[in-house]
Enzyme design. Structure first.
Site, PDB file in Angstrom:
ATOM      1  N   ARG A  84       0.867  -1.185   0.000  1.00 30.36           N
ATOM      2  CA  ARG A  84       0.000   0.000   0.000  1.00 30.36           C
ATOM      3  C   ARG A  84       0.899   1.229   0.000  1.00 30.36           C
ATOM      4  O   ARG A  84       1.443   1.616   1.028  1.00 30.36           O
ATOM      5  CB  ARG A  84      -0.890  -0.032   1.248  1.00 30.36           C
ATOM      6  N   HIS A 120      -3.747   4.254   4.554  1.00 30.92           N
ATOM      7  CA  HIS A 120      -4.840   3.279   4.654  1.00 30.92           C
ATOM      8  C   HIS A 120      -6.142   3.901   4.159  1.00 30.92           C
ATOM      9  O   HIS A 120      -6.856   3.330   3.340  1.00 30.92           O
ATOM     10  CB  HIS A 120      -4.986   2.814   6.098  1.00 30.92           C
ATOM     11  N   TYR A 128       4.088   5.527  11.260  1.00 37.12           N
ATOM     12  CA  TYR A 128       4.380   4.152  11.662  1.00 37.12           C
ATOM     13  C   TYR A 128       5.237   3.355  10.676  1.00 37.12           C
ATOM     14  O   TYR A 128       5.561   2.208  10.953  1.00 37.12           O
ATOM     15  CB  TYR A 128       3.074   3.378  11.911  1.00 37.12           C
TER      16      TYR A 128
END
Length: 399
Positions: A292, A296, A305
């Site tokens: 990805r 998200h 993160y």
């Protein structure tokens, strides 16, 4: 050809920091964090390298052997236009035109390859990120945006394209797909079902239950997991000790890991899995190992993160660039094709933007309909209260 994916199987250190050991020499209990090293590294099916070189695979070459130059250009066009639509939707959300958007950036090959493997009579159960699969099924991309704008509950008739409405509840569509596939088998139909979900959803009980029923009833369903490495902010190694495709073994059906940035490999692997389903051989789990490249959803900030180095490494494996290199090297496309596609891409972006802004506002009172089959006094009371609330704005404007 299968290639070593050992680097992908090793635990990553995110931008948040490193894991270590803790201990003391003063009599307190020593605690040690340990990891289990895998004895064998997983392999994945690959037909196109990141450099765009075609490699042989005795098991899967037959499924793309007859592909023409026109079809290869079609796969490239599908990926480019899906990415352009996705970019426009992301921009629209940032400008307040959509409430939320879940980007497919980086996952175009997995979606287009698998989507083009389906037949018209197959039935598809998506999550909320399968914009490329929707494109393959003939769903107008502007119809995908109504739900994210809040003007409808889906925007298309699932039975018109055998493409179910988007499912927001994580993993539940795998149960819907399995039940539908069991019905297909009982009807004796010559078709298959495919259910899409992500690596995060693989930890849901609904997915495990669907695996159980699909295996026991030999349902003609393909479980297509897009392992994009991150379940929002949780890396895959926080969810599983083995590659996801190996989970199928415990349920009694085959699993395969495919290079999710290789559109030809995704096409071939999904074709084979769907053929197995249609011929009565039961379910297959396909793990498309991809990444990805964006957030998200537009409410997420991935820089919190994960490390930039990881993203940059995967950008070098970009699925669109990979196929373009192959098309150019094998003389399947010329500069005229790419120029025309660029113009078509810009036209699509304009159409999407204009269509979203032209969407009418929903009926404010529609939310009170179909709550109960025969109506309910409490719903009538709430409707009246809402009507009075709405009327109060008209009074203020008229004052």
């Amino acid at each position: 050809m299968t290639v070593d994916s050992s680097a992908a199987s090793q635990p990553r250190r995110s931008a948040a920091g490193k894991a270590g050991t803790a201990g003391s020499k003063t009599g307190t209990k020593r605690t040690t964090r340990t990891t289990t090293k895998k004895s064998t590294d997983p392999e994945l099916v690959q037909l196109l390298t990141p450099e765009g070189k075609r490699v042989k695979n005795a098991e899967y070459d037959a499924y793309v052997a007859g592909i023409t130059s026109e079809e290869l250009r079609g796969l490239y066009r599908d990926m480019v236009l899906s990415r352009r639509f996705d970019a426009e939707a992301t921009a629209l959300q940032r400008q307040g035109e959509l409430g939320l958007w879940a980007s497919l950036l980086g996952q175009e090959a997995a979606q287009i390859g698998s989507g083009r493997a389906t037949r018209e009579d197959d039935y598809v159960f998506p999550t909320y990120r399968e914009h490329g699969v929707a494109w393959c099924r003939g769903v107008d991309p502007t119809n995908l945006l109504g739900m994210f704008r809040g003007v409808n509950h889906g925007g298309w008739d699932p039975n018109s394209n055998n493409f179910h409405l988007y499912t927001i509840v994580i993993g539940s569509q795998t149960l819907h797909a399995t039940g539908y596939a069991m019905g297909v088998a009982k009807d004796g139909a010559d078709s298959a079902v495919i259910a899409y979900f992500g690596d995060g959803a693989s930890s849901q009980g609904d997915v495990a239950e669907s695996f159980t029923f699909a295996a026991v009833y030999n349902a003609p369903v393909v479980f297509f997991c897009q392992n994009n490495q991150w379940a929002i902010s949780e890396p895959t190694e926080k969810q599983t000790r083995v590659p996801l495709y190996q989970r199928a073994q415990g349920f009694g059906f085959p699993g395969v890991r495919v290079d999710g940035n290789d559109v030809l490999a995704c096409l071939a692997v999904t074709k084979r899995a769907l053929e197995r389903a249609r011929s009565g051989e039961g379910p297959t789990l396909v793990e498309a190992y991809t990444y990805r490249m964006g957030a998200h959803t537009t409410s997420d900030d991935p820089t919190k993160y994960r490390a930039d180095e990881e993203r940059e490494a995967w950008e070098a494996k970009d699925p669109i660039l990979r196929l373009r290199r192959y098309l150019e090297a094998a003389h399947h496309a010329d500069e005229g094709f790419f120029a025309e596609l660029e113009a078509e891409s810009e036209a699509l972006g304009r159409r999407v933007r204009e269509s979203v802004r032209a969407m009418p506002d929903p009926d404010n009172f529609a939310m009170f309909e179909h709550v109960y089959a025969d109506g309910h006094a409490l719903v009538d009371e709430e409707r009246a209260q809402f009507a009075a609330y709405q009327a109060s704005f008209a009074d203020v404007e008229g004052a």
